[in-house]
Design a protein around this motif. Structure first.
Motif, PDB file in Angstrom:
ATOM      1  N   LEU A  15       9.443   9.612   1.157  1.00 35.92           N
ATOM      2  CA  LEU A  15       8.314  10.464   1.533  1.00 35.92           C
ATOM      3  C   LEU A  15       7.023   9.711   1.255  1.00 35.92           C
ATOM      4  O   LEU A  15       6.796   9.254   0.136  1.00 35.92           O
ATOM      5  CB  LEU A  15       8.346  11.770   0.740  1.00 35.92           C
ATOM      6  N   ILE A  16       6.180   9.551   2.265  1.00 36.64           N
ATOM      7  CA  ILE A  16       4.942   8.785   2.137  1.00 36.64           C
ATOM      8  C   ILE A  16       3.747   9.688   2.425  1.00 36.64           C
ATOM      9  O   ILE A  16       3.692  10.348   3.462  1.00 36.64           O
ATOM     10  CB  ILE A  16       4.927   7.589   3.109  1.00 36.64           C
ATOM     11  N   ASP A  17       2.828   9.720   1.495  1.00 34.48           N
ATOM     12  CA  ASP A  17       1.591  10.481   1.658  1.00 34.48           C
ATOM     13  C   ASP A  17       0.545   9.567   2.307  1.00 34.48           C
ATOM     14  O   ASP A  17      -0.010   8.680   1.655  1.00 34.48           O
ATOM     15  CB  ASP A  17       1.099  10.990   0.307  1.00 34.48           C
ATOM     16  N   GLU A  18       0.299   9.773   3.603  1.00 32.55           N
ATOM     17  CA  GLU A  18      -0.628   8.901   4.327  1.00 32.55           C
ATOM     18  C   GLU A  18      -2.045   8.968   3.768  1.00 32.55           C
ATOM     19  O   GLU A  18      -2.801   7.997   3.848  1.00 32.55           O
ATOM     20  CB  GLU A  18      -0.646   9.279   5.812  1.00 32.55           C
ATOM     21  N   GLN A  19      -2.419  10.114   3.203  1.00 32.64           N
ATOM     22  CA  GLN A  19      -3.767  10.268   2.663  1.00 32.64           C
ATOM     23  C   GLN A  19      -3.964   9.393   1.424  1.00 32.64           C
ATOM     24  O   GLN A  19      -5.057   8.870   1.185  1.00 32.64           O
ATOM     25  CB  GLN A  19      -4.035  11.739   2.319  1.00 32.64           C
ATOM     26  N   LEU A  20      -2.902   9.230   0.643  1.00 31.45           N
ATOM     27  CA  LEU A  20      -3.003   8.431  -0.581  1.00 31.45           C
ATOM     28  C   LEU A  20      -2.751   6.951  -0.340  1.00 31.45           C
ATOM     29  O   LEU A  20      -3.254   6.104  -1.073  1.00 31.45           O
ATOM     30  CB  LEU A  20      -2.010   8.953  -1.630  1.00 31.45           C
ATOM     31  N   CYS A  21      -1.993   6.616   0.695  1.00 35.43           N
ATOM     32  CA  CYS A  21      -1.624   5.220   0.967  1.00 35.43           C
ATOM     33  C   CYS A  21      -2.861   4.398   1.323  1.00 35.43           C
ATOM     34  O   CYS A  21      -3.644   4.775   2.202  1.00 35.43           O
ATOM     35  CB  CYS A  21      -0.606   5.163   2.095  1.00 35.43           C
ATOM     36  N   ILE A  22      -3.036   3.265   0.646  1.00 35.75           N
ATOM     37  CA  ILE A  22      -4.177   2.384   0.917  1.00 35.75           C
ATOM     38  C   ILE A  22      -3.745   1.126   1.680  1.00 35.75           C
ATOM     39  O   ILE A  22      -4.547   0.223   1.903  1.00 35.75           O
ATOM     40  CB  ILE A  22      -4.895   1.986  -0.393  1.00 35.75           C
ATOM     41  N   GLY A  23      -2.472   1.058   2.042  1.00 35.09           N
ATOM     42  CA  GLY A  23      -1.991  -0.063   2.839  1.00 35.09           C
ATOM     43  C   GLY A  23      -1.954  -1.389   2.120  1.00 35.09           C
ATOM     44  O   GLY A  23      -2.089  -2.444   2.752  1.00 35.09           O
ATOM     45  N   CYS A  24      -1.772  -1.379   0.816  1.00 33.96           N
ATOM     46  CA  CYS A  24      -1.743  -2.636   0.056  1.00 33.96           C
ATOM     47  C   CYS A  24      -0.495  -3.463   0.350  1.00 33.96           C
ATOM     48  O   CYS A  24      -0.474  -4.678   0.154  1.00 33.96           O
ATOM     49  CB  CYS A  24      -1.866  -2.367  -1.438  1.00 33.96           C
ATOM     50  N   GLY A  41      -2.298  -0.543   9.000  1.00 32.19           N
ATOM     51  CA  GLY A  41      -2.917  -0.273   7.711  1.00 32.19           C
ATOM     52  C   GLY A  41      -2.248   0.808   6.886  1.00 32.19           C
ATOM     53  O   GLY A  41      -2.777   1.206   5.843  1.00 32.19           O
ATOM     54  N   LYS A  42      -1.090   1.284   7.312  1.00 35.82           N
ATOM     55  CA  LYS A  42      -0.368   2.314   6.572  1.00 35.82           C
ATOM     56  C   LYS A  42       1.115   1.945   6.480  1.00 35.82           C
ATOM     57  O   LYS A  42       1.673   1.287   7.370  1.00 35.82           O
ATOM     58  CB  LYS A  42      -0.493   3.674   7.252  1.00 35.82           C
ATOM     59  N   VAL A  43       1.752   2.385   5.417  1.00 36.58           N
ATOM     60  CA  VAL A  43       3.182   2.147   5.242  1.00 36.58           C
ATOM     61  C   VAL A  43       3.963   3.267   5.910  1.00 36.58           C
ATOM     62  O   VAL A  43       3.614   4.446   5.781  1.00 36.58           O
ATOM     63  CB  VAL A  43       3.539   2.062   3.747  1.00 36.58           C
ATOM     64  N   ILE A  44       5.018   2.876   6.626  1.00 35.12           N
ATOM     65  CA  ILE A  44       5.899   3.872   7.225  1.00 35.12           C
ATOM     66  C   ILE A  44       7.343   3.571   6.834  1.00 35.12           C
ATOM     67  O   ILE A  44       7.689   2.442   6.467  1.00 35.12           O
ATOM     68  CB  ILE A  44       5.771   3.902   8.760  1.00 35.12           C
ATOM     69  N   SER A  45       8.183   4.585   6.902  1.00 34.35           N
ATOM     70  CA  SER A  45       9.610   4.431   6.627  1.00 34.35           C
ATOM     71  C   SER A  45      10.325   4.065   7.918  1.00 34.35           C
ATOM     72  O   SER A  45      10.055   4.638   8.974  1.00 34.35           O
ATOM     73  CB  SER A  45      10.180   5.742   6.065  1.00 34.35           C
ATOM     74  N   ILE A  46      11.220   3.091   7.856  1.00 32.68           N
ATOM     75  CA  ILE A  46      11.968   2.655   9.034  1.00 32.68           C
ATOM     76  C   ILE A  46      13.462   2.655   8.714  1.00 32.68           C
ATOM     77  O   ILE A  46      13.874   2.688   7.547  1.00 32.68           O
ATOM     78  CB  ILE A  46      11.538   1.248   9.497  1.00 32.68           C
ATOM     79  N   ASN A  47      14.271   2.615   9.756  1.00 35.93           N
ATOM     80  CA  ASN A  47      15.717   2.571   9.575  1.00 35.93           C
ATOM     81  C   ASN A  47      16.152   1.187   9.121  1.00 35.93           C
ATOM     82  O   ASN A  47      15.596   0.177   9.540  1.00 35.93           O
ATOM     83  CB  ASN A  47      16.431   2.923  10.880  1.00 35.93           C
ATOM     84  N   ALA A  66       1.688   7.028  -3.853  1.00 34.33           N
ATOM     85  CA  ALA A  66       1.732   7.579  -2.498  1.00 34.33           C
ATOM     86  C   ALA A  66       3.155   7.715  -1.964  1.00 34.33           C
ATOM     87  O   ALA A  66       3.359   8.281  -0.890  1.00 34.33           O
ATOM     88  CB  ALA A  66       0.913   6.692  -1.558  1.00 34.33           C
ATOM     89  N   ILE A  67       4.145   7.191  -2.693  1.00 35.89           N
ATOM     90  CA  ILE A  67       5.535   7.231  -2.232  1.00 35.89           C
ATOM     91  C   ILE A  67       6.388   8.033  -3.207  1.00 35.89           C
ATOM     92  O   ILE A  67       6.268   7.881  -4.432  1.00 35.89           O
ATOM     93  CB  ILE A  67       6.116   5.807  -2.097  1.00 35.89           C
ATOM     94  N   LYS A  68       7.229   8.864  -2.644  1.00 35.24           N
ATOM     95  CA  LYS A  68       8.195   9.615  -3.444  1.00 35.24           C
ATOM     96  C   LYS A  68       9.577   9.396  -2.849  1.00 35.24           C
ATOM     97  O   LYS A  68       9.745   9.361  -1.622  1.00 35.24           O
ATOM     98  CB  LYS A  68       7.851  11.102  -3.468  1.00 35.24           C
TER      99      LYS A  68
END
Length: 304
Positions: A15-24, A41-47, A66-68
């Motif tokens: 689970l990724i909170d896009e509002q908190l993610c700073i794309g580091c 600039g954002k982290v996403i979950s992929i297969n 930002a990740i749970k």
């Protein structure tokens, strides 16, 4: 597809909170399951091939939380702040602890406090594992009476399988399991069983030395064979740091793995699985004190 264990056969959910993610991108770098990607600039979950195995690296490294991770026996509630490095032991302190450790089989007639055992177990649970969630199982014998009862029951069990170290059986098996196993059974397993049984008849317990407490670590059909050994090692070190004496006992585990009698014995003690590796760690306050250490060496060290 997820990697199965005895505890779960499902992949965890990221689970990724896009509002908190700073794309580091730190989470992407440490995720060796390749479940994360940095896009726009954002982290996403992929297969990925295995799905999320819930190692927790991404949660642990994210500076903004930002990740749970949810699933495979892990959740964001398992996250905690790391102790400061300044509170960690220096190399010399760790080495001193290792050098002072001896295998103790002589204990004071003093019980190991419940709180101390809980600390040992807490430390052991921090150990690394081949694949999360840990498939290490633990049985705690928290009194001398329970430790002694196990030894007596184990010796009764050994009487029924003593034919496994008879001359005719060893001669029969030698072509199948080779010279090394033949020498091991003749030079160690058979005399050890004789020592256990002969001394127990005299009231002397050489199985677990009537220790005040004992911890039995074992795995499952899914676990990495090293996992119970690593957990037992952590427990031993933790106990030593708390002023206790310890000794690892490896002879019991392999003798209760195969056959109907072994299965019946395991079931009588709530041992859930037969497993490739397992260890007992006996614990108590030392009755003796050593004044010198013994320098040990490996069989070989090759620098390449």
């Amino acid at each position: 597809m997820s990697i199965p264990t005895s505890r779960t056969k499902e992949s965890a959910v990221i689970l990724i909170d896009e509002q908190l993610c700073i794309g580091c991108g730190l989470c992407v770098e440490v995720c060796k399951g390749f479940n994360l990607s940095l896009q726009k600039g954002k982290v996403i979950s992929i297969n990925s091939v295995y799905g999320c195995i819930a190692c927790g690296h991404c949660m642990a490294i994210c500076p903004k939380e930002a990740i749970k991770i949810d699933g495979r026996c892990l959740s964001s509630e398992d996250l905690f702040s790391l102790p400061q490095k300044t509170n960690s032991s220096a190399y010399e302190e760790v080495l001193n602890l290792f050098q002072r450790r001896r295998s103790i089989r002589e204990f004071k007639a003093v019980p190991v406090e419940k709180e101390i055992l809980e600390k040992v177990i807490e430390a052991a649970q921090t150990c690394p594992m081949g694949l999360p969630p840990s498939d290490v199982n633990l049985i705690v014998f928290n009194s001398p009476a329970k430790v002694r009862k196990f030894a007596e029951d184990f010796c009764d069990y050994l009487k029924g399988i003593k034919w496994l170290v008879s001359e005719w059986f060893l001669r029969l098996m030698r072509p199948f399991w080779g010279k090394a196993n033949d020498e091991l059974f003749k030079g160690f397993v058979r005399p050890t069983i004789d020592l256990y049984l002969d001394n127990m008849e005299k009231g002397i317990n050489l199985v677990n030395y009537d220790a005040p407490a004992a911890l039995y670590f074992y795995g499952s059909p899914y676990s990495d064979p090293a996992d119970p050994i690593v957990a037992a090692t952590y427990a031993m070190i933790a106990a030593e740091s708390l002023g206790l004496g310890t000794c690892m006992l490896g002879a019991v585990h392999p003798l209760i793995q195969n056959g109907k009698a072994a299965r019946k014995f395991r079931e009588s003690y709530g041992i859930r699985y037969k497993s490739r590796e397992g260890l007992f760690v006996i614990i108590g306050y030392p009755k003796v004190e050593y004044h010198n250490g013994i320098r040990r060496t490996f069989a070989s060290i090759d620098v390449r």
